[in-house]
Design a protein around this motif. Sequence first.
Motif, short mmCIF file in Angstrom:
data_model
loop_
_atom_site.label_atom_id
_atom_site.label_comp_id
_atom_site.label_asym_id
_atom_site.label_seq_id
_atom_site.Cartn_x
_atom_site.Cartn_y
_atom_site.Cartn_z
N THR A 1 0.75 -1.42 -0.17
CA THR A 1 -0.22 -0.03 -0.01
C THR A 1 0.80 1.56 0.01
O THR A 1 0.15 2.29 0.25
N ALA A 2 2.23 1.26 -0.36
CA ALA A 2 2.94 2.26 -0.35
C ALA A 2 3.06 3.16 0.96
O ALA A 2 3.01 4.28 1.10
N TYR A 3 3.07 2.15 2.02
CA TYR A 3 2.96 2.59 3.45
C TYR A 3 1.92 3.49 3.98
O TYR A 3 1.99 4.13 4.95
N VAL A 4 0.64 3.71 3.13
CA VAL A 4 -0.37 4.26 3.34
C VAL A 4 -1.23 3.89 4.44
O VAL A 4 -1.75 4.40 5.39
N ILE A 5 -0.99 2.25 4.63
CA ILE A 5 -1.76 1.71 5.72
C ILE A 5 -1.41 2.40 7.06
O ILE A 5 -2.09 2.03 8.03
N TYR A 6 -0.24 2.96 7.37
CA TYR A 6 0.13 3.50 8.58
C TYR A 6 -0.64 4.35 9.02
O TYR A 6 -0.65 4.83 10.18
N PHE A 7 -1.36 5.02 7.92
CA PHE A 7 -2.13 6.36 8.50
C PHE A 7 -3.41 5.99 8.78
O PHE A 7 -4.13 6.75 9.58
N CYS A 8 -3.85 4.41 8.40
CA CYS A 8 -5.11 4.00 8.81
C CYS A 8 -5.27 3.09 10.14
O CYS A 8 -6.32 3.18 10.93
N THR A 9 -3.87 2.44 10.36
CA THR A 9 -3.81 1.59 11.69
C THR A 9 -2.68 1.83 12.23
O THR A 9 -1.76 2.71 12.00
N GLU A 10 -2.71 1.12 13.53
CA GLU A 10 -1.81 1.30 14.52
C GLU A 10 -0.65 0.01 14.21
O GLU A 10 -1.02 -1.02 13.75
N THR A 11 0.59 0.54 14.48
CA THR A 11 1.53 -0.86 14.38
C THR A 11 1.37 -1.68 15.56
O THR A 11 0.81 -1.21 16.47
N HIS A 12 1.92 -2.84 15.50
CA HIS A 12 2.02 -3.68 16.53
C HIS A 12 2.90 -3.14 17.65
O HIS A 12 2.44 -3.03 18.70
N TYR A 13 3.96 -2.18 17.39
CA TYR A 13 4.73 -1.69 18.41
C TYR A 13 3.78 -0.46 19.12
O TYR A 13 4.09 -0.36 20.30
N GLU A 14 3.09 0.13 18.33
CA GLU A 14 2.29 1.31 18.89
C GLU A 14 1.26 0.73 19.88
O GLU A 14 0.90 1.36 20.95
N LYS A 15 0.68 -0.54 19.48
CA LYS A 15 -0.26 -1.05 20.20
C LYS A 15 0.22 -1.57 21.60
O LYS A 15 -0.38 -1.27 22.71
N CYS A 16 1.54 -1.92 21.49
CA CYS A 16 2.35 -2.56 22.75
C CYS A 16 2.80 -1.57 23.69
O CYS A 16 2.67 -1.32 24.90
N LEU A 17 3.06 -0.23 23.28
CA LEU A 17 3.33 0.95 23.94
C LEU A 17 2.06 1.12 24.69
O LEU A 17 2.16 1.83 25.74
N LYS A 18 0.99 1.46 23.92
CA LYS A 18 -0.13 1.83 24.62
C LYS A 18 -0.71 0.94 25.78
O LYS A 18 -1.14 1.32 26.80
N LYS A 19 -0.02 -0.44 25.69
CA LYS A 19 -0.48 -1.30 26.82
C LYS A 19 0.29 -1.13 28.10
O LYS A 19 -0.14 -1.27 29.08
N VAL A 20 1.66 -0.68 27.67
CA VAL A 20 2.58 -0.52 28.67
C VAL A 20 1.98 0.78 29.50
O VAL A 20 2.07 0.96 30.62
N SER A 21 1.60 1.87 28.66
CA SER A 21 1.16 3.19 29.57
C SER A 21 -0.16 2.79 30.11
O SER A 21 -0.28 3.31 31.58
N ARG A 22 -1.04 1.97 29.62
CA ARG A 22 -2.03 1.78 30.38
C ARG A 22 -1.66 0.92 31.79
O ARG A 22 -2.62 0.94 32.78
#
Length: 119
Positions: free
Chosen positions: A51-72
């Motif tokens: 998708t020419a990296y456009v997907i990163y505008f629409c979804t979170e990466t696995h790393y971002e999801k894990c950082l949110k888990k740590v913050s929570r």
Amino acid sequence: VLWVIRKVDRFLQPCVFLFQDTNILVNDHFINVNGQHADVIIFAGCMACLTAYVIYFCTETHYEKCLKKVSRFIHEQNEQVWTKRGLLLTDPVERGLRVIEIALLTEPVQVGSDLQKSV
């Protein structure tokens, strides 16, 4: 200066085991980021290329999801454990994943109001 360090050491002594448990759980969250989900990371990389990296505008990466888990997790630990003892852990994500800072609270914190606004 030594007097302050000794006083703080006596103040934190009962919390050492709690801090070690919290630290182990935070490290476990970061181990999950790096090792166990290789298939998810590979799939996300392939989708990004297609998708020419456009997907990163629409979804979170696995790393971002894990950082949110740590913050929570840190937020929950502050509410359930640390503010009751007059301490506050700062989120390691805010410090560039280098340190977990322990702050001594001089004023009582109302659990749920001040911490909810910061997250």
